[in-house]
Motif scaffolding. Structure first.
Motif, mmCIF file in Angstrom:
data_model
loop_
_atom_site.group_PDB
_atom_site.id
_atom_site.type_symbol
_atom_site.label_atom_id
_atom_site.label_comp_id
_atom_site.label_asym_id
_atom_site.label_seq_id
_atom_site.Cartn_x
_atom_site.Cartn_y
_atom_site.Cartn_z
ATOM 1 N N PRO A 68 0.717 -0.228 2.481
ATOM 2 C CA PRO A 68 0.473 0.014 1.058
ATOM 3 C C PRO A 68 0.732 1.445 0.600
ATOM 4 N N TYR A 69 0.766 2.412 1.550
ATOM 5 C CA TYR A 69 1.017 3.808 1.184
ATOM 6 C C TYR A 69 2.506 4.115 1.018
ATOM 7 N N ASN A 70 3.348 3.325 1.654
ATOM 8 C CA ASN A 70 4.786 3.629 1.634
ATOM 9 C C ASN A 70 5.657 2.446 1.229
ATOM 10 N N GLN A 71 5.190 1.241 1.456
ATOM 11 C CA GLN A 71 6.009 0.060 1.187
ATOM 12 C C GLN A 71 5.540 -0.614 -0.097
ATOM 13 N N VAL A 72 6.470 -0.785 -1.038
ATOM 14 C CA VAL A 72 6.128 -1.364 -2.346
ATOM 15 C C VAL A 72 5.656 -2.811 -2.193
ATOM 16 N N LEU A 115 4.500 -3.821 -9.408
ATOM 17 C CA LEU A 115 4.804 -3.440 -8.034
ATOM 18 C C LEU A 115 4.599 -1.944 -7.853
ATOM 19 N N GLY A 116 4.032 -1.557 -6.711
ATOM 20 C CA GLY A 116 3.818 -0.135 -6.488
ATOM 21 C C GLY A 116 3.201 0.151 -5.140
ATOM 22 N N TYR A 121 0.703 4.206 -7.870
ATOM 23 C CA TYR A 121 2.077 4.607 -8.219
ATOM 24 C C TYR A 121 2.868 3.332 -8.509
ATOM 25 N N ILE A 122 3.239 3.140 -9.773
ATOM 26 C CA ILE A 122 3.938 1.913 -10.163
ATOM 27 C C ILE A 122 5.451 2.113 -10.052
ATOM 28 N N ARG A 123 6.122 1.112 -9.491
ATOM 29 C CA ARG A 123 7.589 1.140 -9.393
ATOM 30 C C ARG A 123 8.257 0.229 -10.417
ATOM 31 N N GLY A 124 7.632 -0.868 -10.770
ATOM 32 C CA GLY A 124 8.245 -1.787 -11.734
ATOM 33 C C GLY A 124 7.475 -3.096 -11.787
ATOM 34 N N ARG A 125 8.017 -4.040 -12.542
ATOM 35 C CA ARG A 125 7.409 -5.362 -12.661
ATOM 36 C C ARG A 125 8.052 -6.308 -11.661
ATOM 37 N N SER A 126 7.245 -7.173 -11.049
ATOM 38 C CA SER A 126 7.796 -8.128 -10.080
ATOM 39 C C SER A 126 8.771 -9.076 -10.763
ATOM 40 N N LYS A 127 8.533 -9.392 -12.057
ATOM 41 C CA LYS A 127 9.404 -10.332 -12.763
ATOM 42 C C LYS A 127 10.721 -9.701 -13.180
ATOM 43 N N GLN A 181 18.520 -5.088 -1.226
ATOM 44 C CA GLN A 181 17.714 -3.970 -1.724
ATOM 45 C C GLN A 181 16.977 -4.358 -3.006
ATOM 46 N N ASN A 182 15.759 -3.843 -3.156
ATOM 47 C CA ASN A 182 15.001 -4.062 -4.398
ATOM 48 C C ASN A 182 15.432 -3.036 -5.446
ATOM 49 N N ILE A 183 15.850 -3.532 -6.598
ATOM 50 C CA ILE A 183 16.271 -2.655 -7.691
ATOM 51 C C ILE A 183 15.275 -2.796 -8.839
#
Length: 554
Positions: A392-396, A432-433, A442-448, A457-459
């Motif tokens: 959870p600290y490094n992997q989204v 996602l975060g 830390y948010i990276r984006g929405r799963s949808k 790769q996740n974009i």
């Protein structure tokens, strides 16, 4: 369970702050003290009693933010009814659906919105009331509401012969676990769902906010975000009313020009905003200064740069009234360039995180503790968070939460309720975060909205869009996938284009250069295949998120 009872918070506040100003319609100069709000609530309670409104009945509320919107909300919940705020940007068909789905019996609305609704499509509504003056706009056949309203003054005088006063304030004894609010989400993926929020959920938000030391009795607060949205309702209305602060309701479209004038006049002690508004102020007010040749040169000189940043910070703080303790940003992700610049100049801002289903708060940091890229620590003692990933600290992974603020479920929608909770009871946010050891999110984006590249790769399109929006002559962008390639739809910044004398026919060439620049800034698997000009601004939800689902097949 939160110790403080939600309704009791306001019973105590109206008594403690009776003579203080509570609500002002900024554009009309109409004001109510806490005592006057309590008196209006008493009148509405008589109306409810005479119409045999029961505890748990639904009261729908839609219209431009004003004092009577707030009074209606407070009258409903303190009576023991369930308030159903509806975003005024919803189209009439959605409004009809929400009124019917919620089983609302009364509707309080602005005259303008009432003109767009069809009474035969909301046949179960017994009475419709104006948010201008509480007059009856419509009553169902067989009802005598209009006649009753003519006798309301005499009924009020009979019940309170010496006038309504502090000792008369006594509201519903309602346990915190009871639903007090049905909030229909705006959503960016289709039709809205009715979020059931309890007194405990709202008390969790309000009592936590009171511990932060950001708002006190007699403070001034400017509300320019729609109150029907959970974020604005809780922190622009429920919290100020709980502490005895004075809320000024803007009642106008919050353009930078209108807002800056209002900030100067109101001088708020706390500012709540969404990223779009700060980003516009940055583009219109700060960027032109930074792009001056002399300023650019000076920023390369040690010590001088700090002096310039201090001047910009002071000018920005003064422009926003000069008295606020903090600017809290929420509702959507903020452009990273804007975040980094405001942090660099030590502007007192922070970014929080929440969702309607949590009424809304999940995480927050003070501006002194705020770390760019994060959206605060999960609320200590009230909420908990976990990331659905092996690291959870490094992997989204998906952000999941539980705690006092989490909703009871979706109204009359067990399928959606079951789908949004894990088997062990955590709410799936759809975001996602990652987190850090202090449970800072830390948010990276929405799963949808996440796009899976051909190489696996996740974009996250939001991250590419944030970079695109910093490039010349781009107002906003939307990255979509088409035939395995990333396409950027771009709405140009026509104000800047026209101001610099550039021909509109030159925009495709400019965008070709922007395409080269964006592909220098992103990872190889995130490369954009083409930029296509879009003719209008993208349609947005009230919290200013683009309705992505409308453009998936563009």
């Amino acid at each position: 369970m939160i110790k403080e009872n939600f309704i009791k918070i306001y019973e105590d506040s109206f008594k403690a702050n009776w003579d203080l100003p509570a609500l002002t319609d900024y554009s009309k100069g109409i004001s109510f003290s806490f005592g006057e709000v309590a008196t209006e609530i008493a009148r509405i309670h008589i109306l409810f009693e005479e119409c045999q409104i029961r505890r748990g009945d639904k009261i729908a509320l839609i219209g431009k933010d004003n004092s009577r919107w707030c009074i209606t909300y407070m009258a409903a919940v303190t009576y023991g009814a369930i308030i159903v705020p509806i975003l005024q940007d919803f189209n009439p068909n959605d409004v009809h659906h929400i009124i019917n789905h919620s089983e609302s019996v009364f509707l309080f609305t602005s005259d303008r919105i009432w003109d767009t609704l069809e009474e035969e499509k909301i046949a179960n509504i017994r009475g419709v009331f104006s948010l201008t003056d509480f007059r009856c706009l419509h009553q169902r056949d067989g009802e005598s509401i209009q006649k009753l309203l003519k006798t309301l003054d005499s009924k009020m005088a009979h019940k309170y012969p010496k006038g309504y006063s502090i000792e008369h304030i006594k509201y519903a004894d309602l346990d915190n676990e009871k639903v007090v609010l049905l909030n229909y989400t705006s959503g960016t993926t289709g039709f809205s769902k009715g979020v059931m929020l309890t007194g405990n959920n709202l008390a969790g938000n309000v009592t936590y906010a009171k511990t932060l030391g950001l708002m006190f009795k007699g403070d001034r607060e400017l509300c320019f975000l729609p109150l029907a949205h959970a974020y604005s309702c809780t922190f622009n209305f429920l919290v100020p009313m709980a502490v005895g602060a004075h809320v000024f309701l803007l009642g106008k479209t919050p353009t930078p020009k209108i807002l800056l004038t209002a900030f100067e006049e109101v001088k708020p002690n706390l500012i709540l905003t969404v990223p779009l508004i700060l980003e516009k102020i940055y583009k219109k007010m700060i960027l032109p200064q930074l792009n001056k040749r002399t300023v650019k040169l000076a920023l390369n000189i040690p010590l001088l740069d700090n002096r310039i940043y201090a001047q910009i910070r002071k000018k920005l703080i003064d422009a926003m009234g000069g008295r606020f303790k903090e600017v809290i940003v929420g509702g959507a992700a903020m452009n990273q360039e804007v975040t980094d610049f405001l942090y660099k100049i030590k502007f007192p801002f922070t970014i929080g995180y929440g969702m309607t289903e949590c009424g809304p708060l999940i995480s927050y940091d003070s501006n002194e503790a705020f770390i760019p890229g994060s959206c605060g620590k999960v609320l200590n003692g009230i909420m908990d968070v976990r990331i659905d990933s092996e690291d959870p600290y490094n992997q989204v992974g998906e952000i999941q939460v539980r705690g006092e603020n989490v909703m009871k479920g979706y109204y009359k929608n067990d399928e959606a309720t079951n789908a949004v909770f894990t088997q062990d009871g955590w709410l799936k946010t759809g975001d996602l975060g990652t987190i850090d050891v202090e449970k800072r999110i830390y948010i990276r984006g929405r799963s949808k909205t996440m796009i899976l590249s051909s190489s696996g790769q996740n974009i996250f399109p939001e991250e590419i869009e944030a970079k695109l929006n910093n490039l010349p002559y781009i107002m906003e962008s939307l990255v979509i996938e088409r035939d395995g390639k990333l396409i950027a739809l771009v709405y140009p910044d026509y104000d800047t284009v026209d101001g610099t004398g550039i021909m509109h026919t030159d925009l495709p060439l400019i965008m070709q250069q922007n395409l080269v620049e964006i592909n220098k800034l992103v990872a190889p698997y995130e490369k954009v295949a083409s930029i296509q000009l879009y003719p209008t601004e993208f349609e947005k939800t009230p919290k200013k998120s683009i309705k992505r689902y409308l453009y998936s097949n563009f």
